[in-house]
Scaffold this motif. Structure first.
Motif, PDB file in Angstrom:
ATOM      1  N   LYS A  10      44.662  -5.368  51.388  1.00 33.03           N
ATOM      2  CA  LYS A  10      43.201  -5.198  51.358  1.00 33.03           C
ATOM      3  C   LYS A  10      42.816  -3.954  50.563  1.00 33.03           C
ATOM      4  CE  LYS A  10      41.910  -7.582  55.647  1.00 33.03           C
ATOM      5  NZ  LYS A  10      41.228  -7.462  56.954  1.00 33.03           N
ATOM      6  N   ALA A  11      43.531  -2.867  50.797  1.00 29.66           N
ATOM      7  CA  ALA A  11      43.231  -1.628  50.068  1.00 29.66           C
ATOM      8  C   ALA A  11      43.423  -1.833  48.569  1.00 29.66           C
ATOM      9  CB  ALA A  11      44.124  -0.497  50.572  1.00 29.66           C
ATOM     10  N   LEU A  12      44.475  -2.543  48.189  1.00 23.34           N
ATOM     11  CA  LEU A  12      44.721  -2.800  46.770  1.00 23.34           C
ATOM     12  C   LEU A  12      43.613  -3.671  46.182  1.00 23.34           C
ATOM     13  CD1 LEU A  12      46.526  -2.518  44.306  1.00 23.34           C
ATOM     14  CD2 LEU A  12      47.816  -4.528  45.102  1.00 23.34           C
ATOM     15  N   ALA A  13      43.161  -4.673  46.927  1.00 27.14           N
ATOM     16  CA  ALA A  13      42.090  -5.545  46.436  1.00 27.14           C
ATOM     17  C   ALA A  13      40.811  -4.751  46.185  1.00 27.14           C
ATOM     18  CB  ALA A  13      41.829  -6.667  47.443  1.00 27.14           C
ATOM     19  N   ILE A  14      40.517  -3.806  47.073  1.00 22.92           N
ATOM     20  CA  ILE A  14      39.341  -2.946  46.872  1.00 22.92           C
ATOM     21  C   ILE A  14      39.555  -2.043  45.661  1.00 22.92           C
ATOM     22  CG2 ILE A  14      38.016  -1.026  47.846  1.00 22.92           C
ATOM     23  CD1 ILE A  14      37.271  -3.617  49.150  1.00 22.92           C
ATOM     24  N   ASN A  15      40.747  -1.467  45.552  1.00 24.53           N
ATOM     25  CA  ASN A  15      41.028  -0.577  44.420  1.00 24.53           C
ATOM     26  C   ASN A  15      40.931  -1.301  43.076  1.00 24.53           C
ATOM     27  OD1 ASN A  15      41.465   1.615  46.054  1.00 24.53           O
ATOM     28  ND2 ASN A  15      43.706   1.549  45.956  1.00 24.53           N
ATOM     29  N   LEU A 160      42.026  -0.082  60.974  1.00 17.56           N
ATOM     30  CA  LEU A 160      40.654  -0.484  61.289  1.00 17.56           C
ATOM     31  C   LEU A 160      39.709  -0.098  60.156  1.00 17.56           C
ATOM     32  CD1 LEU A 160      38.538  -1.531  63.407  1.00 17.56           C
ATOM     33  CD2 LEU A 160      38.303   0.870  64.087  1.00 17.56           C
ATOM     34  N   GLY A 161      39.866   1.104  59.638  1.00 14.11           N
ATOM     35  CA  GLY A 161      38.996   1.552  58.549  1.00 14.11           C
ATOM     36  C   GLY A 161      39.127   0.685  57.312  1.00 14.11           C
ATOM     37  N   VAL A 162      40.361   0.316  56.972  1.00 10.29           N
ATOM     38  CA  VAL A 162      40.588  -0.570  55.820  1.00 10.29           C
ATOM     39  C   VAL A 162      39.915  -1.918  56.065  1.00 10.29           C
ATOM     40  CG1 VAL A 162      42.296  -1.801  54.451  1.00 10.29           C
ATOM     41  CG2 VAL A 162      42.733   0.562  55.148  1.00 10.29           C
ATOM     42  N   ASN A 163      40.091  -2.458  57.284  1.00  9.64           N
ATOM     43  CA  ASN A 163      39.483  -3.745  57.616  1.00  9.64           C
ATOM     44  C   ASN A 163      37.960  -3.696  57.514  1.00  9.64           C
ATOM     45  OD1 ASN A 163      41.993  -4.863  58.120  1.00  9.64           O
ATOM     46  ND2 ASN A 163      41.891  -4.559  60.341  1.00  9.64           N
ATOM     47  N   LEU A 164      37.380  -2.581  57.936  1.00  6.63           N
ATOM     48  CA  LEU A 164      35.923  -2.443  57.883  1.00  6.63           C
ATOM     49  C   LEU A 164      35.429  -2.399  56.436  1.00  6.63           C
ATOM     50  CD1 LEU A 164      33.175  -1.988  59.208  1.00  6.63           C
ATOM     51  CD2 LEU A 164      33.710   0.456  59.308  1.00  6.63           C
ATOM     52  N   ILE A 165      36.083  -1.631  55.607  1.00  6.01           N
ATOM     53  CA  ILE A 165      35.653  -1.516  54.205  1.00  6.01           C
ATOM     54  C   ILE A 165      35.814  -2.859  53.494  1.00  6.01           C
ATOM     55  CG2 ILE A 165      36.127  -0.395  51.993  1.00  6.01           C
ATOM     56  CD1 ILE A 165      37.098   2.061  53.664  1.00  6.01           C
ATOM     57  N   TYR A 166      36.953  -3.497  53.703  1.00  4.57           N
ATOM     58  CA  TYR A 166      37.191  -4.805  53.077  1.00  4.57           C
ATOM     59  C   TYR A 166      36.172  -5.828  53.579  1.00  4.57           C
ATOM     60  CZ  TYR A 166      39.688  -8.916  51.344  1.00  4.57           C
ATOM     61  OH  TYR A 166      40.022 -10.081  50.692  1.00  4.57           O
ATOM     62  N   GLY A 167      35.933  -5.822  54.888  1.00  6.10           N
ATOM     63  CA  GLY A 167      34.974  -6.757  55.461  1.00  6.10           C
ATOM     64  C   GLY A 167      33.574  -6.548  54.942  1.00  6.10           C
ATOM     65  N   ALA A 168      33.170  -5.299  54.753  1.00  3.84           N
ATOM     66  CA  ALA A 168      31.831  -5.001  54.250  1.00  3.84           C
ATOM     67  C   ALA A 168      31.597  -5.626  52.885  1.00  3.84           C
ATOM     68  CB  ALA A 168      31.630  -3.488  54.194  1.00  3.84           C
ATOM     69  N   SER A 181      37.670 -10.005  61.597  1.00  5.71           N
ATOM     70  CA  SER A 181      38.623  -9.401  60.661  1.00  5.71           C
ATOM     71  C   SER A 181      38.930  -7.946  60.988  1.00  5.71           C
ATOM     72  CB  SER A 181      38.080  -9.492  59.227  1.00  5.71           C
ATOM     73  OG  SER A 181      37.039  -8.553  58.995  1.00  5.71           O
ATOM     74  N   LEU A 182      38.122  -7.312  61.818  1.00  4.21           N
ATOM     75  CA  LEU A 182      38.379  -5.923  62.178  1.00  4.21           C
ATOM     76  C   LEU A 182      39.711  -5.764  62.899  1.00  4.21           C
ATOM     77  CD1 LEU A 182      34.828  -4.810  63.412  1.00  4.21           C
ATOM     78  CD2 LEU A 182      35.909  -4.284  61.220  1.00  4.21           C
ATOM     79  N   TYR A 183      40.185  -6.849  63.511  1.00  5.44           N
ATOM     80  CA  TYR A 183      41.457  -6.801  64.233  1.00  5.44           C
ATOM     81  C   TYR A 183      42.615  -7.374  63.432  1.00  5.44           C
ATOM     82  CZ  TYR A 183      39.570  -5.039  68.615  1.00  5.44           C
ATOM     83  OH  TYR A 183      39.006  -4.232  69.582  1.00  5.44           O
ATOM     84  N   ASP A 184      42.426  -7.611  62.152  1.00  2.02           N
ATOM     85  CA  ASP A 184      43.557  -8.037  61.324  1.00  2.02           C
ATOM     86  C   ASP A 184      44.644  -6.953  61.364  1.00  2.02           C
ATOM     87  OD1 ASP A 184      42.147 -10.274  60.677  1.00  2.02           O
ATOM     88  OD2 ASP A 184      41.748  -9.737  58.587  1.00  2.02           O
ATOM     89  N   ASP A 185      45.843  -7.352  61.695  1.00  2.00           N
ATOM     90  CA  ASP A 185      46.991  -6.447  61.788  1.00  2.00           C
ATOM     91  C   ASP A 185      46.868  -5.451  62.951  1.00  2.00           C
ATOM     92  OD1 ASP A 185      49.519  -6.100  60.400  1.00  2.00           O
ATOM     93  OD2 ASP A 185      48.875  -4.050  59.998  1.00  2.00           O
ATOM     94  N   ILE A 186      45.919  -5.705  63.873  1.00  4.12           N
ATOM     95  CA  ILE A 186      45.734  -4.849  65.048  1.00  4.12           C
ATOM     96  C   ILE A 186      45.689  -5.740  66.290  1.00  4.12           C
ATOM     97  CG2 ILE A 186      44.253  -3.170  66.225  1.00  4.12           C
ATOM     98  CD1 ILE A 186      43.077  -2.435  63.505  1.00  4.12           C
ATOM     99  N   ALA A 187      46.534  -5.477  67.268  1.00  4.06           N
ATOM    100  CA  ALA A 187      46.525  -6.249  68.511  1.00  4.06           C
ATOM    101  C   ALA A 187      45.365  -5.803  69.395  1.00  4.06           C
ATOM    102  CB  ALA A 187      47.849  -6.067  69.255  1.00  4.06           C
TER     103      ALA A 187
END
Length: 475
Positions: A10-15, A160-168, A181-187
């Motif tokens: 997700k971070a790479l996609a934003i970058n 969580l922060g990455v998920n929020l930015i990507y989701g926005a 999506s905020l819980y992607d990769d988070i249990a």
């Protein structure tokens, strides 16, 4: 089914999206979120600035001092977001940065303390544009950490922060998907989100109360609260060190019985607690189980119920507490003051039904230890049997034989008290009968509801109401 992306992906996609550009300001736990973007590669296209004003004096110099030196607050977060966006607009020339959609991500958190007596919590948010030069949107969430290790909490916060930015930027047109999506990769057992708020032009049609409902429905939190203005509230802000008086019901719709129970019960509670009514937080609670009583949750029906409660000026609690003891246990995490629960006779009989506590190793005794805790009292509203016309109260209701002595104990010790000064004219008001009359356009239900409620139901077509057409209107 679309495969979920990892935080790194997700971070790479934003970058790699050259139109997204902004700043990161993280206070309290370090720079967990921005680290993902630095490590993903291509960060120079995304990050204008990353900072952590960890020292309070430095933080105050940038964002100003906070009331009572409280830094982990919603107010602090929103101040950070807006200040950082103003710097972007001031320092970056639009002509030199054509097509850029600016954003500011921020968090202010406190992780678990050394003695592990405080798990930690925080505020996380993003202020962003979906188009160049448009007004900014905001998403703000409150989180409670569950993990028992500060490093693990920091890692969860970063994801969580990455998920929020990507989701926005990718799910702003579908806020329900954004929330999931905020819980992607988070249990779910790592983090609790107990408040979320969407604002801005892209979210102008988003109903934040439905978004709160999603948090409970998806298991992200046990309960959410919103006020009579429809604003999502942080439970800790509402309940912390307060006397609490709760009324549970379906409120479909609110009847004069509900109000009679509430008002007379609250009068008694205020006297017992030795406080003014204004010193007590009053909550009308609806459970997810109640909303699902007829199948999937009907969001229109949900909004009808809470809109009527809001019209009457009450705060609303939506919870997944099927058992009463869980509601009281939840309140006790915020306060050590008096807790009162108003309920009808049928509800109290459910409390004394052992079938509800098979999941507890200590059974009903464990549940009662959590329910009838110190400074907690049940205020019981009598019930008139529609068949026998017998009026049932704490003196003549019948519990199972093996629980009679236990029931007597709670009654003798004034843990169960009858609500007095009730209006006997309301004893034969039954919500199911009112619903039937509303749906069939039968007269006589209007005067069984609080003032103004019937007019609201008719005006908005709530609870199946349809105005009967005359022959001329039908033509």
């Amino acid at each position: 089914m679309t495969q979920k992306l990892t935080p790194k992906q997700k971070a790479l996609a934003i970058n790699l999206d050259s139109s997204i550009y902004g700043t990161f300001a993280e206070i309290g736990a370090g720079q967990e979120t921005v680290r993902h973007f630095f490590r993903a590669g291509g960060a120079s296209q995304t990050i204008a600035k990353a900072m952590s004003a960890y020292d309070k004096d430095f933080s105050d110099a940038i964002y100003g001092k906070e009331y009572k030196n409280r830094y982990v607050t919603q107010q602090r977060l929103r101040k950070m977001l807006r200040y950082e966006v103003s710097l972007i607009e001031e320092r970056l020339d639009r002509e030199s940065n054509p097509g850029k959609r600016f954003f500011s991500y921020a968090n202010t958190v406190t992780t678990i303390n050394f003695d592990k007596t405080m798990k930690g919590h925080g505020w996380v948010g993003i202020r962003f544009q979906t188009k160049e030069n448009e007004d900014y949107n905001e998403i703000v969430i409150h989180v409670k950490f569950i993990e028992n290790d500060a490093t693990l909490q920091q890692e969860t916060l970063g994801s969580l922060g990455v998920n929020l930015i990507y989701g926005a930027y990718h799910y702003q047109d579908n806020p329900r998907q954004l929330i999931e999506s905020l819980y992607d990769d988070i249990a779910l057992d790592k983090l609790e989100i107990d408040m979320i708020d969407f604002s801005g032009p892209v979210f102008q049609y988003v109903e934040n109360r439905l978004m709160s409902l999603q948090l409970v429905k998806l298991g992200m939190t046990e309960a959410v609260i919103f006020n009579s203005d429809g604003n999502n509230m942080l439970p800790a802000d509402v309940l912390y060190k307060k006397n609490i008086f709760a009324v549970r019901g379906s409120f479909r719709p609110v009847t004069l019985v509900n109000i009679d129970m509430f008002e007379n019960g609250l009068d008694m509670f205020a006297k017992d607690a030795g406080c003014e009514k204004k010193q007590t937080e009053v909550l009308f609670e609806i459970t997810i189980a109640n909303l699902r009583a007829f199948g999937d949750i009907d969001e229109r029906d949900f909004l009808d119920r809470v809109d009527v409660l809001a019209k009457l000026g009450y705060n609303i609690l939506i919870s997944n507490f099927s058992e009463y003891y869980r509601m009281v246990e939840y309140f006790a995490t915020f306060t050590n003051k008096y807790i009162g629960v108003a309920m009808g006779v049928n509800n109290l009989l459910d409390v004394f039904d052992e079938e509800y506590y098979k999941n507890l190793s200590g059974g009903i005794l464990e549940a009662f230890g959590k329910f009838f805790r110190k400074d907690m009292r049940v205020y019981l509203y009598p019930y008139k049997d529609p068949v026998t016309h017998e009026l049932l109260d704490s003196n003549n209701l019948k519990v199972n034989n093996n629980l009679k002595e236990l029931y007597k104990y709670f009654k003798i010790n004034d843990r169960i008290v009858d609500i007095v000064n009730i209006n006997p004219d309301y004893s034969e008001i039954y919500s199911r009968e009112i619903l039937r009359k509303i749906a069939t356009n039968e007269a006589g239900w209007e005067d069984q509801l609080p003032k103004g409620v019937a007019e609201m139901i008719k005006e908005r077509g709530m609870f199946g109401y349809r105005e009967e057409l005359t022959f001329e209107q039908f033509k």
